[in-house]
Design a protein around this motif. Structure first.
Motif, PDB file in Angstrom:
ATOM      1  N   LEU A   8       5.258  -4.359  -3.726  1.00  0.00           N
ATOM      2  CA  LEU A   8       4.202  -5.226  -3.935  1.00  0.00           C
ATOM      3  C   LEU A   8       3.763  -5.722  -2.506  1.00  0.00           C
ATOM      4  N   HIS A   9       4.547  -5.868  -1.775  1.00  0.00           N
ATOM      5  CA  HIS A   9       3.917  -6.381  -0.389  1.00  0.00           C
ATOM      6  C   HIS A   9       3.002  -5.566   0.279  1.00  0.00           C
ATOM      7  N   ARG A  10       3.754  -4.085   0.257  1.00  0.00           N
ATOM      8  CA  ARG A  10       2.981  -3.020   0.694  1.00  0.00           C
ATOM      9  C   ARG A  10       1.660  -2.811   0.144  1.00  0.00           C
ATOM     10  N   ILE A  11       1.736  -2.748  -1.329  1.00  0.00           N
ATOM     11  CA  ILE A  11       0.405  -2.320  -2.212  1.00  0.00           C
ATOM     12  C   ILE A  11      -0.452  -3.437  -1.715  1.00  0.00           C
ATOM     13  N   SER A  12      -0.167  -4.881  -1.755  1.00  0.00           N
ATOM     14  CA  SER A  12      -0.930  -5.757  -1.622  1.00  0.00           C
ATOM     15  C   SER A  12      -1.639  -5.896  -0.152  1.00  0.00           C
ATOM     16  N   GLY A  13      -0.799  -5.391   0.776  1.00  0.00           N
ATOM     17  CA  GLY A  13      -1.390  -5.257   2.088  1.00  0.00           C
ATOM     18  C   GLY A  13      -2.586  -4.207   2.158  1.00  0.00           C
ATOM     19  N   VAL A  14      -2.205  -2.995   1.609  1.00  0.00           N
ATOM     20  CA  VAL A  14      -3.054  -2.046   1.581  1.00  0.00           C
ATOM     21  C   VAL A  14      -4.512  -2.221   0.947  1.00  0.00           C
ATOM     22  N   MET A  15      -4.288  -3.012  -0.303  1.00  0.00           N
ATOM     23  CA  MET A  15      -5.384  -3.596  -1.098  1.00  0.00           C
ATOM     24  C   MET A  15      -6.312  -4.450  -0.246  1.00  0.00           C
ATOM     25  N   MET A  16      -5.604  -5.126   0.545  1.00  0.00           N
ATOM     26  CA  MET A  16      -6.559  -6.260   1.452  1.00  0.00           C
ATOM     27  C   MET A  16      -7.331  -5.388   2.526  1.00  0.00           C
ATOM     28  N   VAL A  17      -6.399  -4.412   2.939  1.00  0.00           N
ATOM     29  CA  VAL A  17      -7.073  -3.688   4.050  1.00  0.00           C
ATOM     30  C   VAL A  17      -8.577  -2.860   3.475  1.00  0.00           C
ATOM     31  N   LEU A  18      -8.235  -2.388   2.250  1.00  0.00           N
ATOM     32  CA  LEU A  18      -9.282  -1.484   1.581  1.00  0.00           C
ATOM     33  C   LEU A  18     -10.617  -2.500   1.340  1.00  0.00           C
ATOM     34  N   THR A  19     -10.159  -3.863   1.138  1.00  0.00           N
ATOM     35  CA  THR A  19     -11.203  -4.738   0.814  1.00  0.00           C
ATOM     36  C   THR A  19     -12.166  -5.092   1.852  1.00  0.00           C
ATOM     37  N   ILE A  20     -11.758  -5.145   3.171  1.00  0.00           N
ATOM     38  CA  ILE A  20     -12.398  -5.522   4.436  1.00  0.00           C
ATOM     39  C   ILE A  20     -13.678  -4.960   4.471  1.00  0.00           C
ATOM     40  N   PRO A  21     -13.942  -3.380   4.321  1.00  0.00           N
ATOM     41  CA  PRO A  21     -15.309  -2.801   4.434  1.00  0.00           C
ATOM     42  C   PRO A  21     -16.102  -3.450   3.494  1.00  0.00           C
ATOM     43  N   SER A  77      -2.976 -10.808  -4.201  1.00  0.00           N
ATOM     44  CA  SER A  77      -2.485 -10.144  -3.210  1.00  0.00           C
ATOM     45  C   SER A  77      -2.395 -10.890  -1.913  1.00  0.00           C
ATOM     46  N   LEU A  78      -3.252 -11.571  -1.633  1.00  0.00           N
ATOM     47  CA  LEU A  78      -3.112 -12.370  -0.392  1.00  0.00           C
ATOM     48  C   LEU A  78      -2.001 -13.361  -0.352  1.00  0.00           C
ATOM     49  N   LEU A  79      -1.686 -14.126  -1.761  1.00  0.00           N
ATOM     50  CA  LEU A  79      -0.639 -14.886  -1.554  1.00  0.00           C
ATOM     51  C   LEU A  79       0.710 -14.187  -1.759  1.00  0.00           C
ATOM     52  N   HIS A  80       0.770 -13.056  -2.568  1.00  0.00           N
ATOM     53  CA  HIS A  80       1.961 -12.410  -2.497  1.00  0.00           C
ATOM     54  C   HIS A  80       2.375 -12.037  -1.119  1.00  0.00           C
ATOM     55  N   HIS A  81       1.145 -11.319  -0.306  1.00  0.00           N
ATOM     56  CA  HIS A  81       1.694 -10.985   1.031  1.00  0.00           C
ATOM     57  C   HIS A  81       2.042 -11.976   1.937  1.00  0.00           C
ATOM     58  N   LEU A  82       1.266 -13.155   1.549  1.00  0.00           N
ATOM     59  CA  LEU A  82       1.758 -14.205   2.386  1.00  0.00           C
ATOM     60  C   LEU A  82       3.154 -14.801   2.236  1.00  0.00           C
ATOM     61  N   PHE A  83       3.448 -14.971   1.160  1.00  0.00           N
ATOM     62  CA  PHE A  83       4.908 -15.366   0.814  1.00  0.00           C
ATOM     63  C   PHE A  83       5.865 -14.142   1.161  1.00  0.00           C
ATOM     64  N   ALA A  84       5.688 -13.115   0.537  1.00  0.00           N
ATOM     65  CA  ALA A  84       6.689 -12.204   0.790  1.00  0.00           C
ATOM     66  C   ALA A  84       6.675 -11.895   2.400  1.00  0.00           C
ATOM     67  N   GLY A  85       5.738 -11.754   3.347  1.00  0.00           N
ATOM     68  CA  GLY A  85       5.358 -11.590   4.716  1.00  0.00           C
ATOM     69  C   GLY A  85       6.304 -12.774   5.347  1.00  0.00           C
ATOM     70  N   ILE A  86       6.358 -14.024   4.652  1.00  0.00           N
ATOM     71  CA  ILE A  86       7.043 -15.151   5.258  1.00  0.00           C
ATOM     72  C   ILE A  86       8.519 -14.723   5.096  1.00  0.00           C
ATOM     73  N   ARG A  87       8.968 -14.189   4.195  1.00  0.00           N
ATOM     74  CA  ARG A  87      10.350 -14.102   3.687  1.00  0.00           C
ATOM     75  C   ARG A  87      10.576 -12.936   4.665  1.00  0.00           C
ATOM     76  N   TYR A  88      10.006 -11.695   4.835  1.00  0.00           N
ATOM     77  CA  TYR A  88      10.491 -10.850   5.758  1.00  0.00           C
ATOM     78  C   TYR A  88      10.517 -11.418   7.222  1.00  0.00           C
ATOM     79  N   LEU A  89       9.654 -12.245   7.618  1.00  0.00           N
ATOM     80  CA  LEU A  89       9.944 -12.912   9.154  1.00  0.00           C
ATOM     81  C   LEU A  89      11.226 -13.685   8.966  1.00  0.00           C
ATOM     82  N   LEU A  90      11.649 -14.384   8.123  1.00  0.00           N
ATOM     83  CA  LEU A  90      12.825 -15.168   8.031  1.00  0.00           C
ATOM     84  C   LEU A  90      14.064 -13.987   7.776  1.00  0.00           C
TER      85      LEU A  90
HETATM   86  C1  HEM Z   1      -1.267 -14.132   5.346  1.00  0.00           C
HETATM   87  C2  HEM Z   1      -0.424 -14.029   6.404  1.00  0.00           C
HETATM   88  C3  HEM Z   1       0.141 -12.768   6.426  1.00  0.00           C
HETATM   89  C4  HEM Z   1       1.681 -12.629   6.490  1.00  0.00           C
HETATM   90  C5  HEM Z   1       2.629 -13.639   6.760  1.00  0.00           C
HETATM   91  C6  HEM Z   1       1.843 -11.393   6.833  1.00  0.00           C
HETATM   92  C7  HEM Z   1       3.016 -10.651   7.034  1.00  0.00           C
HETATM   93  C8  HEM Z   1       3.423  -9.164   7.031  1.00  0.00           C
HETATM   94  C9  HEM Z   1       4.548  -8.621   7.519  1.00  0.00           C
HETATM   95  C10 HEM Z   1       5.871  -9.647   7.941  1.00  0.00           C
HETATM   96  C11 HEM Z   1       4.519  -7.443   7.458  1.00  0.00           C
HETATM   97  C12 HEM Z   1       5.803  -6.451   7.888  1.00  0.00           C
HETATM   98  C13 HEM Z   1       6.245  -5.971   6.572  1.00  0.00           C
HETATM   99  C14 HEM Z   1       7.613  -5.186   6.932  1.00  0.00           C
HETATM  100  O1  HEM Z   1       8.397  -5.324   7.652  1.00  0.00           O
HETATM  101  O2  HEM Z   1       7.732  -4.167   6.123  1.00  0.00           O
HETATM  102  C15 HEM Z   1       3.371  -6.965   6.991  1.00  0.00           C
HETATM  103  C16 HEM Z   1       2.784  -5.926   7.050  1.00  0.00           C
HETATM  104  C17 HEM Z   1       1.337  -5.566   6.453  1.00  0.00           C
HETATM  105  N1  HEM Z   1       0.284  -6.441   6.277  1.00  0.00           N
HETATM  106 FE1  HEM Z   1       0.544  -8.371   6.486  1.00  0.00          FE
HETATM  107  N2  HEM Z   1       0.804 -10.571   6.696  1.00  0.00           N
HETATM  108  C18 HEM Z   1      -0.231 -11.403   6.364  1.00  0.00           C
HETATM  109  C19 HEM Z   1      -1.745 -11.019   6.104  1.00  0.00           C
HETATM  110  C20 HEM Z   1      -2.061  -9.741   6.155  1.00  0.00           C
HETATM  111  C21 HEM Z   1      -3.439  -9.603   5.921  1.00  0.00           C
HETATM  112  C22 HEM Z   1      -4.688 -10.617   5.700  1.00  0.00           C
HETATM  113  C23 HEM Z   1      -3.647  -7.993   5.837  1.00  0.00           C
HETATM  114  C24 HEM Z   1      -4.877  -7.257   5.297  1.00  0.00           C
HETATM  115  C25 HEM Z   1      -5.990  -7.365   5.542  1.00  0.00           C
HETATM  116  C26 HEM Z   1      -2.252  -7.521   5.802  1.00  0.00           C
HETATM  117  C27 HEM Z   1      -1.943  -6.274   5.909  1.00  0.00           C
HETATM  118  C28 HEM Z   1      -0.663  -5.765   6.117  1.00  0.00           C
HETATM  119  C29 HEM Z   1      -0.485  -4.477   5.759  1.00  0.00           C
HETATM  120  C30 HEM Z   1      -1.216  -3.255   5.653  1.00  0.00           C
HETATM  121  C31 HEM Z   1       0.845  -4.042   6.218  1.00  0.00           C
HETATM  122  C32 HEM Z   1       1.672  -2.983   6.339  1.00  0.00           C
HETATM  123  C33 HEM Z   1       2.461  -2.655   4.806  1.00  0.00           C
HETATM  124  C34 HEM Z   1       3.326  -1.849   4.928  1.00  0.00           C
HETATM  125  O3  HEM Z   1       3.151  -0.656   5.126  1.00  0.00           O
HETATM  126  O4  HEM Z   1       4.420  -2.235   4.333  1.00  0.00           O
HETATM  127  N3  HEM Z   1      -1.550  -8.640   6.110  1.00  0.00           N
HETATM  128  N4  HEM Z   1       2.705  -8.284   6.918  1.00  0.00           N
END
Ligand code: HEM
Length: 124
Positions: free
Chosen positions: A25-38, A76-89
């Motif tokens: 879901l973290h990957r899908i949410s990241g791709v969804m947000m990128v596709l939303t930018i344009p 998407s943004l919220l899941h990506h934020l929380f899961a992203g913080i989890r990955y950083l930890l």
């Molecule tokens: C809100 C704060 C954000 C945090 C804390 C965050 C955190 C992260 C982290 C830690 C990764 C690497 C995950 C890994 O190791 O597999 C990642 C990947 C990524 N992020 Fe974020 N991110 C944030 C916001 C965003 C936003 C706003 C976008 C898009 C507009 C974005 C798009 C992506 C994409 C496309 C990837 C690659 C996903 C993948 O291939 O698995 N992120 N993010």
């Protein structure tokens, strides 16, 4: 390149652990947000072009299906934020054992939904 690694791609029979679900879901949410930018850039440009452009974008954003998409994007943004913080930890070596990783995956999933529901409730 020849590899002996087994390949199993029956997606309906793969049972991912919770961490795997959060990861995908973290990957899908990241791709969804990128596709939303344009799309967001085009809408911003249109909204700033004048009163008619603003009214047009306001009308588009008022459509229920667009509102539903916005809710999904907010999740998407919220899941990506929380899961992203989890990955950083995890990258810092915190919560690596299986039960802690499962717990943090659960927290990331639940936190995104909770903030979405609370934020949605407050904005009504
Ligand atoms: C809100 C704060 C954000 C945090 C804390 C965050 C955190 C992260 C982290 C830690 C990764 C690497 C995950 C890994 O190791 O597999 C990642 C990947 C990524 N992020 Fe974020 N991110 C944030 C916001 C965003 C936003 C706003 C976008 C898009 C507009 C974005 C798009 C992506 C994409 C496309 C990837 C690659 C996903 C993948 O291939 O698995 N992120 N993010």
């Amino acid at each position: 390149m020849q590899t002996t690694r087994p390949v199993f791609l029956d997606l309906w029979r793969i049972k991912l652990p919770l961490s795997g679900v959060v990861s995908i879901l973290h990957r899908i949410s990241g791709v969804m947000m990128v596709l939303t930018i344009p799309v967001a850039a085009i809408l911003f440009h249109q909204a700033l072009s004048g009163p008619e452009g603003f009214a047009l974008v306001a009308g588009i954003l008022d459509f229920w299906l667009v509102k539903l998409v916005l809710v999904v994007l907010a999740w998407s943004l919220l899941h990506h934020l929380f899961a992203g913080i989890r990955y950083l930890l995890l990258d810092l070596g915190l919560g690596l054992d299986r039960s802690a990783a499962r717990r943090s995956a659960m927290i990331a999933l639940a936190a995104a939904i909770a903030v979405l529901v609370i934020g949605g409730g407050l904005s009504l």
